[in-house]
Design a protein around this motif. Structure first.
Motif, PDB file in Angstrom:
ATOM      1  N   LEU A 108       0.709  -1.262  -0.003  1.00 38.31           N
ATOM      2  CA  LEU A 108      -0.030  -0.037  -0.083  1.00 38.31           C
ATOM      3  C   LEU A 108       0.924   1.223  -0.276  1.00 38.31           C
ATOM      4  CD1 LEU A 108      -2.688  -1.128   2.371  1.00 38.31           C
ATOM      5  CD2 LEU A 108      -3.004  -0.915  -0.044  1.00 38.31           C
ATOM      6  N   LYS A 109       1.991   1.269   0.587  1.00 39.03           N
ATOM      7  CA  LYS A 109       2.897   2.239   0.736  1.00 39.03           C
ATOM      8  C   LYS A 109       3.331   2.546  -0.544  1.00 39.03           C
ATOM      9  CE  LYS A 109       7.602   3.135   1.778  1.00 39.03           C
ATOM     10  NZ  LYS A 109       8.927   2.474   2.528  1.00 39.03           N
ATOM     11  N   TRP A 110       3.798   1.550  -1.400  1.00 42.84           N
ATOM     12  CA  TRP A 110       4.377   2.214  -2.636  1.00 42.84           C
ATOM     13  C   TRP A 110       3.269   2.243  -3.627  1.00 42.84           C
ATOM     14  CZ3 TRP A 110       9.030   3.627  -3.412  1.00 42.84           C
ATOM     15  CH2 TRP A 110       9.851   3.292  -2.379  1.00 42.84           C
ATOM     16  N   VAL A 111       1.895   1.614  -3.747  1.00 43.22           N
ATOM     17  CA  VAL A 111       0.685   2.000  -4.583  1.00 43.22           C
ATOM     18  C   VAL A 111       0.484   3.457  -4.496  1.00 43.22           C
ATOM     19  CG1 VAL A 111      -1.543   1.842  -4.710  1.00 43.22           C
ATOM     20  CG2 VAL A 111       0.112  -0.308  -4.618  1.00 43.22           C
ATOM     21  N   GLU A 112       0.571   3.927  -3.198  1.00 45.66           N
ATOM     22  CA  GLU A 112       0.562   5.355  -2.857  1.00 45.66           C
ATOM     23  C   GLU A 112       1.445   6.317  -3.602  1.00 45.66           C
ATOM     24  OE1 GLU A 112      -0.723   8.307   0.761  1.00 45.66           O
ATOM     25  OE2 GLU A 112      -0.089   6.398   0.997  1.00 45.66           O
ATOM     26  N   ILE A 113       2.619   5.841  -3.305  1.00 44.78           N
ATOM     27  CA  ILE A 113       4.025   6.696  -4.001  1.00 44.78           C
ATOM     28  C   ILE A 113       3.616   6.629  -5.593  1.00 44.78           C
ATOM     29  CG2 ILE A 113       6.131   6.608  -4.474  1.00 44.78           C
ATOM     30  CD1 ILE A 113       6.746   5.555  -1.622  1.00 44.78           C
ATOM     31  N   HIS A 114       3.401   5.497  -6.124  1.00 42.50           N
ATOM     32  CA  HIS A 114       3.184   5.493  -7.578  1.00 42.50           C
ATOM     33  C   HIS A 114       1.909   6.131  -8.030  1.00 42.50           C
ATOM     34  CE1 HIS A 114       5.801   1.585  -7.528  1.00 42.50           C
ATOM     35  NE2 HIS A 114       6.710   2.747  -7.392  1.00 42.50           N
ATOM     36  N   GLN A 115       0.872   6.168  -7.392  1.00 42.53           N
ATOM     37  CA  GLN A 115      -0.297   6.903  -7.766  1.00 42.53           C
ATOM     38  C   GLN A 115       0.063   8.469  -7.883  1.00 42.53           C
ATOM     39  OE1 GLN A 115      -2.746   9.239  -6.224  1.00 42.53           O
ATOM     40  NE2 GLN A 115      -3.655   8.815  -8.047  1.00 42.53           N
ATOM     41  N   LYS A 116       0.971   8.768  -6.823  1.00 39.72           N
ATOM     42  CA  LYS A 116       1.199  10.388  -6.847  1.00 39.72           C
ATOM     43  C   LYS A 116       2.063  10.774  -8.320  1.00 39.72           C
ATOM     44  CE  LYS A 116       1.461  10.998  -1.866  1.00 39.72           C
ATOM     45  NZ  LYS A 116       2.006  11.081  -0.788  1.00 39.72           N
ATOM     46  N   THR A 117       2.938   9.802  -8.552  1.00 41.66           N
ATOM     47  CA  THR A 117       3.620  10.072  -9.694  1.00 41.66           C
ATOM     48  C   THR A 117       3.097   9.587 -11.099  1.00 41.66           C
ATOM     49  OG1 THR A 117       4.580   7.856  -9.709  1.00 41.66           O
ATOM     50  CG2 THR A 117       5.667   9.317  -8.472  1.00 41.66           C
ATOM     51  N   GLU A 288      11.618   8.957  -1.986  1.00 40.43           N
ATOM     52  CA  GLU A 288      10.719   8.687  -1.013  1.00 40.43           C
ATOM     53  C   GLU A 288      10.783   9.747   0.070  1.00 40.43           C
ATOM     54  OE1 GLU A 288       9.585   5.365   2.372  1.00 40.43           O
ATOM     55  OE2 GLU A 288      11.214   5.041   1.096  1.00 40.43           O
ATOM     56  N   GLN A 289      12.253  10.287   0.497  1.00 40.59           N
ATOM     57  CA  GLN A 289      12.370  11.170   1.513  1.00 40.59           C
ATOM     58  C   GLN A 289      11.679  12.368   1.167  1.00 40.59           C
ATOM     59  OE1 GLN A 289      16.499  12.437   1.781  1.00 40.59           O
ATOM     60  NE2 GLN A 289      16.935  11.215   0.075  1.00 40.59           N
ATOM     61  N   PHE A 290      11.295  12.791  -0.223  1.00 40.18           N
ATOM     62  CA  PHE A 290      10.820  14.253  -0.678  1.00 40.18           C
ATOM     63  C   PHE A 290       9.534  14.015  -0.835  1.00 40.18           C
ATOM     64  CE2 PHE A 290      15.206  13.524  -2.187  1.00 40.18           C
ATOM     65  CZ  PHE A 290      16.055  14.782  -1.558  1.00 40.18           C
ATOM     66  N   MET A 291       8.697  12.908  -0.587  1.00 44.24           N
ATOM     67  CA  MET A 291       7.244  12.745  -0.785  1.00 44.24           C
ATOM     68  C   MET A 291       6.604  12.986   0.474  1.00 44.24           C
ATOM     69  SD  MET A 291       7.254   9.767  -3.568  1.00 44.24           S
ATOM     70  CE  MET A 291       8.057   9.922  -5.031  1.00 44.24           C
ATOM     71  N   ILE A 292       7.171  13.274   1.525  1.00 44.70           N
ATOM     72  CA  ILE A 292       6.656  13.560   2.888  1.00 44.70           C
ATOM     73  C   ILE A 292       6.029  14.990   3.111  1.00 44.70           C
ATOM     74  CG2 ILE A 292       6.821  13.511   5.444  1.00 44.70           C
ATOM     75  CD1 ILE A 292       8.980  11.147   5.086  1.00 44.70           C
TER      76      ILE A 292
END
Length: 292
Positions: A108-117, A288-292
């Motif tokens: 779920l963490k990476w789905v959310e990151i990829h959805q943002k990109t 990842e550190q810049f997406m917080i």
């Protein structure tokens, strides 16, 4: 929370996160994809019908699910990027044992990151795509893959391209038999094992998307007995688990099985009909550190 669980349930490959890490540990920390998939299947007693299920693309679903599990573990830093064809645990991955809930959290963490990109894609579309396509298949929507091109050839054309492939890999005196197909044999050639020993090899070509059965392997062996020391079956499809066992049965002439995935690798290794291209892959863990 209910919606998050629903999303992770849709991604069948999440359940292989933990078993994949365990399999690599059992293999000493690294292994080829086929070895890792076999290790998981044997450890968990995955039934043959599940291992043989094929997606619309012609790819084995179980193998594809494990490949997606591997991709998420790479993003999480538990597996190394490594060279193509070898999966390796990272130092962090050596120490981690994942249960299903922890695996869902990573997913779920990476789905959310990829959805943002990828703002044009919803979570459901991302999950659906990952369930049906290979991790490396990013250009599939635009151009046909090598496997699809091979499947589009005529039966005779496929036999002759296999003849060319065998030559590129060191076979000599390679001949395709006449259209009558001599007892199920599509061709033969000679392979030099060393300066003193050469063996005759018979081959059969099966250009389709289906699964080669045990009976088909047995028929090919019957046709080659007494005529050659070795046989090869090349297909753009897959092989059933029974056919694999039949090919390596004790006391019978051995038969090498080349499925669609392996066939593509053989074409790529000698750059036959394909050209290499440099592709840069985003290192998501860095951003990842810049997406917080």
């Amino acid at each position: 929370m209910g919606e998050r669980k629903k999303k992770s349930a849709q991604a069948e490959f999440v359940k292989w996160f933990g078993p994949l890490l365990n399999a690599l540990r059992d293999l000493g920390g690294s292994g080829k994809p086929k070895e890792v998939v076999e290790q998981i299947a044997n450890t968990l007693n995955i039934p043959d019908n599940q291992r043989e299920e094929v997606m619309k693309s012609g790819i084995l679903r179980f193998h594809n699910q494990v490949a997606w599990a591997r991709q998420y573990l790479v993003w999480e830093g538990l597996l190394e990027e490594g060279k193509r064809g070898v999966w390796t645990l990272s130092a962090k991955g050596q120490m981690i044992h994942l249960n299903l809930e922890e695996s869902r959290d990573i997913f779920l963490k990476w789905v959310e990151i990829h959805q943002k990109t990828r703002k044009s894609k919803t979570d459901d579309k991302l999950i659906s795509r990952q369930n049906e396509e290979e991790p490396e298949e990013l250009e599939h929507e635009i151009t046909p893959t090598l496997l699809e091109v091979l499947q589009s050839l005529t039966p005779t054309g496929f036999e002759h391209i296999c003849k060319r492939l065998l030559r590129e890999h060191g076979f000599e005196n390679v001949v395709v038999t006449q259209a009558s197909h001599d007892g199920g044999i599509d061709g033969y050639g000679t392979l030099e094992l060393n300066p003193f020993v050469s063996i005759k090899v018979l081959f059969q070509c099966k250009r389709y998307k289906g699964t080669v059965s045990r009976a088909q392997v047995g028929d090919f062996r019957n046709a080659m007995i007494g005529r050659a020391e070795k046989g090869i079956i090349l297909t753009t499809g897959t092989f059933s688990e029974d056919s694999k066992r039949e090919a390596s049965r004790d006391g019978a002439p051995p038969i090498e099985l080349i499925d669609g995935k392996k066939l593509v690798e053989l074409f790529e290794s000698v750059e036959l009909g394909v050209k290499p291209k440099t592709v840069y892959e985003v290192e998501y863990s860095f951003f990842e550190q810049f997406m917080i």
